[in-house]
Design an enzyme around this catalytic site. Sequence first.
Site: not given
Ligand code: ADP
Ligand code: ADP
Length: 218
Positions: A13, A88, A127, A160, A171
Amino acid sequence: MRLILLGPPGAGKGTQAARIGAEFKIPPVSTGDIFREAIKNKTPLGEQAERYIKAGELVPDELVLGIVKERLAAPDTAQGFLLDGFPRTLPQAIAFDRHLAEKGQALTAVVNIQVDPEVLVERLSGRRICRDCGAVYHVATKKEQHPGVCDLCQGQLIQREDDAEATVRNRLAVYAQQTAPLIEYYRIAGLLLTVDGAQPIDDVYRVIVAGLRKRVEQ
Ligand code: ADP
Ligand code: ADP
Ligand code: ZN
C-alpha cells in the site's frame, strides 16, 4: 480522485500510494505514518497510540477518525486524496462514509491489493523505512542506492519495531478479523478494484493506474 488503498500489512500500500499520489496529483495520507511521526515527536497522540502499535493491535476507532478528519480538512486535499491504512474496521468505514456525505463528497474507488500470507511475512521482515520521510525499501526487492541511506532525503533507514515476526503474525490475524470484511463492504458499494499484488512493484503500479483511468473515464 478520492481513493482508498486496502490490503493486508505488507501488500504494498505505502509503496504504491507514493507513486499513485504523484501520478494523479493527490496527497497520500497514511494513518500509520501519522502515528509513527507522533510517536517520534512524543506528542499526546503518539503517547496514546504507541502501546497498540507496538503490540500489533489497532488503535481505537475514535482516535483514528479524529486524525483522519483533521488531515482531510487541510486545503491540499480539496482535489482528492489517497488513504493508505484507513479505514481498517467496519465502524471506521461507516463513520467515514457519513463524514464524506456531510461534506458532499464521494469515493472514486477502493483499490484492494491482494497478496498471500507467506509472501507478506517475507516482505515485512525485509522492510526498511526512512526514519525521516517514511519512504519504503526492501532488503531484496527495493534496495536503496547507498546502504542504510534514504534515496530521497538521505535519512537513516530503520526497521519498524512492529515488523518483528511475532508482532507481524498478530497484525495479519487482526487484518483477517477486522479489516478483511471491508472488501465485501466496498464490493457491495460498487467501488472495489482488486489487483494481484504478488507481481513486481512496477507491474502492480501499471495495473492500478490502468484500472483507475478506466474507472474515471466511464
Ligand atoms: P501496515 O501497512 O504495515 O499494516 P501501517 O503503517 O498502516 O502498517 O499501520 C501501523 C499500525 O498503526 C497498525 O498496526 C495499527 O496499530 C496502527 N494503525 C494505522 N492505521 C490504523 C487504523 N486505520 N485503525 C487502527 N489502527 C491503525
Ligand atoms: P504496506 O504499506 O501495504 O504495509 P509496503 O508498501 O510497506 O506495504 O511494502 C511492504 C514491503 O514489501 C516493503 O519492504 C516494500 O519495499 C516491499 N514491496 C512492496 N510491493 C512489492 C512488490 N510488488 N514486490 C516485492 N516487494 C514489494
Ligand atoms: Zn527519506
